[in-house]
Design an enzyme around this catalytic site. Structure first.
Site, PDB file in Angstrom:
ATOM      1  CB  CYS A   1      -0.968  -0.026   1.182  1.00  0.00           C
ATOM      2  SG  CYS A   1      -0.190  -0.016   2.802  1.00  0.00           S
TER       3      CYS A   1
ATOM      4  NE  ARG B   1      -4.543   1.520   1.770  1.00  0.00           N
ATOM      5  CZ  ARG B   1      -4.332   2.273   0.704  1.00  0.00           C
ATOM      6  NH1 ARG B   1      -5.189   2.241  -0.303  1.00  0.00           N
ATOM      7  NH2 ARG B   1      -3.275   3.066   0.633  1.00  0.00           N
TER       8      ARG B   1
ATOM      9  CG  ASP C   1      -5.467   6.079   2.185  1.00  0.00           C
ATOM     10  OD1 ASP C   1      -5.514   5.780   3.389  1.00  0.00           O
ATOM     11  OD2 ASP C   1      -4.610   6.832   1.703  1.00  0.00           O
TER      12      ASP C   1
HETATM   13  P1  4NP Z   1      -1.848   2.765   4.109  1.00  0.00           P
HETATM   14  O1  4NP Z   1      -2.549   4.086   4.706  1.00  0.00           O
HETATM   15  O2  4NP Z   1      -1.287   3.163   2.750  1.00  0.00           O
HETATM   16  O3  4NP Z   1      -2.973   1.802   3.988  1.00  0.00           O
HETATM   17  O4  4NP Z   1      -0.783   2.355   5.102  1.00  0.00           O
HETATM   18  C1  4NP Z   1      -1.929   5.316   4.753  1.00  0.00           C
HETATM   19  C2  4NP Z   1      -1.009   5.586   5.731  1.00  0.00           C
HETATM   20  C3  4NP Z   1      -0.418   6.826   5.796  1.00  0.00           C
HETATM   21  C4  4NP Z   1      -0.739   7.806   4.866  1.00  0.00           C
HETATM   22  C5  4NP Z   1      -1.670   7.523   3.877  1.00  0.00           C
HETATM   23  C6  4NP Z   1      -2.253   6.279   3.818  1.00  0.00           C
HETATM   24  N1  4NP Z   1      -0.156   9.094   4.946  1.00  0.00           N
HETATM   25  O5  4NP Z   1      -0.488   9.946   4.126  1.00  0.00           O
HETATM   26  O6  4NP Z   1       0.711   9.323   5.838  1.00  0.00           O
END
Ligand code: 4NP
Length: 152
Positions: A9, A15, A126
């Site tokens: 991800c 995720r 997300d």
């Molecule tokens: P992930 O979620 O990609 O599912 O781990 C996110 C975690 C952090 C961020 C965006 C999505 N961020 O912008 O810091």
């Protein structure tokens, strides 16, 4: 040699660690632990070294799944090491393929939602800037996708 799966991800704190730990849960339940290895990574460097997001861990725990792991960034060696690289959304998918300069690993890279049997989503949304429902939905979607992936 066991089958090696990498879940990817953006941040590797919501995720993809959920997908990794859900898949490990299902693999253990089916007695397939010696046949498969799961890992996860993020396309970004934002959260390197961080544990899974606590809101994500709370949603997983409601389904009896504990989230373990520390965020790391996707790196080029992953193309060689893993048999299947599962992107959570289309942006992750594009970012992974952009790193495959010669296009030699594109057959290994898939969208995880292609394995869902009960949901029609094309991407795992997300959840980072949203509320509790978004985190619960990620878990339910990934349970569907991981069951589909495991049962082929
Ligand atoms: P992930 O979620 O990609 O599912 O781990 C996110 C975690 C952090 C961020 C965006 C999505 N961020 O912008 O810091």
């Amino acid at each position: 040699m066991p089958h090696q799966l990498l879940f990817v991800c953006l941040g590797n704190i919501c995720r993809s660690p959920s997908a990794e730990n859900i898949m490990n849960h299902l693999i253990q339940r089916e007695g397939l632990s010696d046949q498969m290895i799961c890992d996860s990574a993020g396309t970004s460097s934002y959260h390197i070294g961080s544990p899974p997001d606590r809101r994500m861990a709370a949603a997983a725990s409601k389904r009896g799944i504990t989230l373990a792991g520390q965020a790391r960034q996707f790196h080029l060696e992953d193309f060689e090491k893993f048999d299947l690289i599962l992107a959570m959304d289309k942006e992750n998918y594009r970012n992974i393929l952009t790193l495959d300069l010669k296009g030699q690993y594109s057959d290994k890279v898939k969208l995880i939602c292609d394995f869902c049997r009960h949901h029609s989503d094309q991407e795992v949304p997300d959840p980072y800037y949203g509320g509790t429902e978004g985190f619960n939905y990620v878990i339910d979607l990934l349970l569907d996708a991981c069951e589909g992936l495991l049962e082929g």
